[in-house]
Write an enzyme that holds these catalytic residues in place. Sequence first.
Site, PDB file in Angstrom:
ATOM      1  N   ASP A  83      10.562 -27.393  -1.822  1.00 38.81           N
ATOM      2  CA  ASP A  83      10.549 -28.673  -1.106  1.00 38.81           C
ATOM      3  C   ASP A  83      11.435 -29.668  -1.853  1.00 38.81           C
ATOM      4  O   ASP A  83      12.212 -29.291  -2.718  1.00 38.81           O
ATOM      5  CB  ASP A  83       9.114 -29.192  -0.979  1.00 38.81           C
ATOM      6  N   ASP A  84      11.320 -30.937  -1.509  1.00 38.56           N
ATOM      7  CA  ASP A  84      12.204 -31.927  -2.119  1.00 38.56           C
ATOM      8  C   ASP A  84      11.639 -32.461  -3.424  1.00 38.56           C
ATOM      9  O   ASP A  84      11.604 -33.662  -3.658  1.00 38.56           O
ATOM     10  CB  ASP A  84      12.461 -33.069  -1.133  1.00 38.56           C
TER      11      ASP A  84
END
Length: 698
Positions: free
Chosen positions: A568-569
Amino acid sequence: TINPSISSLFRHKTHAGNHLRRINSGLWKLKAVVMGEAVASGDDQLIFPNHDFAQQAHVPNFQTYLEMYKRSIGDPAGFWSEMASEFYWKKKWGQQVFSENLDITKGDVNIQWFKGGITNICYNCLDRNIELGNGDKIAIHWEGNEPGVDDSLTYNQLLERVSQLANYLKENGVKKGDSVIIYLPMLMELPISMLACARIGAVHSVVFAGFSAESLEQRILDCKPKIVITCNAIKRGTKVINLKDIVDSALSESSQNGVNVGLCLTYANESAMKREVTKWQEERDVWWQDVVPKHSTKCDVEWVDGEDPLFLLYTSGSTGKPKGVLHTTGGYMIYTAATFKYAFDYKPSDIYWCTADCGWITGHSYVAYGPLLNGATVLVYEGVPNYPNPGRCWDIVDKYKVTIFYTAPTLVRSLMRDGNEYVTRYSRKSLRVLGSVGEPINPSAWRWFYNVVGDSRCPISDTWWQTETGGFMITPLPGAWPQKPGSATFPFFGVQPVIVDEKGKELEGECSGYLCVKASWPGAFRTLFGDHERYETTYFSAFPGYYFSGDGCSRDKDGYYWLTGRVDDVINVSGHRIGTAEVESALVLHPKCAEAAVVGIDHEVKGQCIYAFVTPVEGVEYSDDLKKSLVLSVRTNIGAFAAPEKIHWAPGLPKTRSGKIMRRILRKIASRQLDELGDISTLADPNVVDQLIALADS
Ligand code: 6R9
């Protein structure tokens, strides 16, 4: 019977069976190990446990593990009740040991363990161990930043200190369920404060003392603490950091934004800064030393439910706002205690050192609670690992005869770069188990840690887990099976990892995909503070029925798990989780920044580092001064550890027609993999890619 769905671990010829065969066929290797030689076989990189070590271990072989593991999955209630019965419960939990729903399609996500049981984790850490006869055992050895400065507390003394503070907090109106923010460096007062809150049922929220005033303020606004506990200043290496100034600014900002904290208990850390020069607000600030020691050393325990909240710890996610991860009492207690005991093969004679700060989850579970629940002697180190020189860790290991040393790959890599002489000049004979956490450990760093630091004697527990999981999830049990450098190996008792593809289909055998967990475990977090919906959407909606970790993972032919990093980020810098969105918001707060996009790229020592693309507002010239002030904006809005390594000027950012930034392309540009940009035709303006490449070195 085992839950049939866990069979991915056992059914396939690739897994346990094969694994056992390997161990048997590796007997000739074991013989060599008995001669004192660790053997790594070339093709499969197996490193076998030392025979003597295995013989004395809690889990001496894979067979014993399998039996315990199968039971933990087949009968979680029975398995965990047995673990829990080692602790003190004023009243036993209800009929149901646990209840859970992880499937959002079937209603609210809900996890409960030991509901109805009445206990207290501080009592179990301190009073209980004292009753067991450990009152005079050292609970905490404290080593100061400066060599030669140290202190220690026995279990009796620690209980007295904790009780005094607990009485002070009570006197000042802190009650069960109230939150308390602790913003302290690694002084003994930090674990003392955590335990004092737990003793009276208050919910602590430790904020890492490297966070900026803005970050601290954000957390104050979110959890509205009754009191903030801090100190005036800290020394790290040669630097003095004025903590009180940061707290002052956070408190005055938060009171303007509607949360007025009336009391700031400040420990005078005179080795870093004298009281007289500390800025002071009479009506709000109180010196710890003036008030706490006056209180009684006895404090009654506030008995709480197994599901009453214990602490909140903020962690980064993929949006700008940090998430308040909430852990409750009973399950967390049993889980941290059990994981500590088994994953480090803890014995009462051990001297244990974890280099993490209590501001992170590792410090909560494995500096404070897990070890103290086991009655261990814990070393708390105030300073930085390479001060006054890169030999400091091993100097400390020899000084205290540390037996278990738990650290992060980033430290291993940085010490590796400093050269073996700093290690080999110290004996390190006391060491018997090493540990690693925070990010995947690359095989070369693993081997250096194993061969040079541990003299090829000490197994390495590469523990995969998260703030959210409370304790270890995938980890070696030292002595129980051969290791592979870089693999966290197998799941802990009660943990059912699954690897799924994008569609959420469970993959079997050798595979790679997204790491999820099926079914709850006692240490799981129960919600995000004040935002159960975000809890459900972030962790339980991508793959309904599972907890989604946010990590990528593969499983090899022998069933070993290999973590491959975040999908994910979230960027992992030196083992610290930082959300790209948080850094981007800090950058755009700068008046000259129009837009920013942040990606993580590989870094030799830090694992990953932050690389920021910045579009200045119209008419602003690119300059080195602007770069510096942009970096400063991140330091002041989050903290120094989140500072971007590089600012890359961007006249425009690569966006899809719907306006979504294509980070995949930015990552390739940042790591200069220009021939791997892939398809850029879906960009609204493909020309921005050439512009970015042209500006790469300016
Ligand atoms: C304990 C802690 C969690 C993230 C996690 C993962 C990474 C942690 C790891 C590891 C590979 C290990 N991570 N330990 N990756 N091998 N042994 O670090 O918690 O700060 O919440 O970070 O760290 O990416 O998702 P937290």
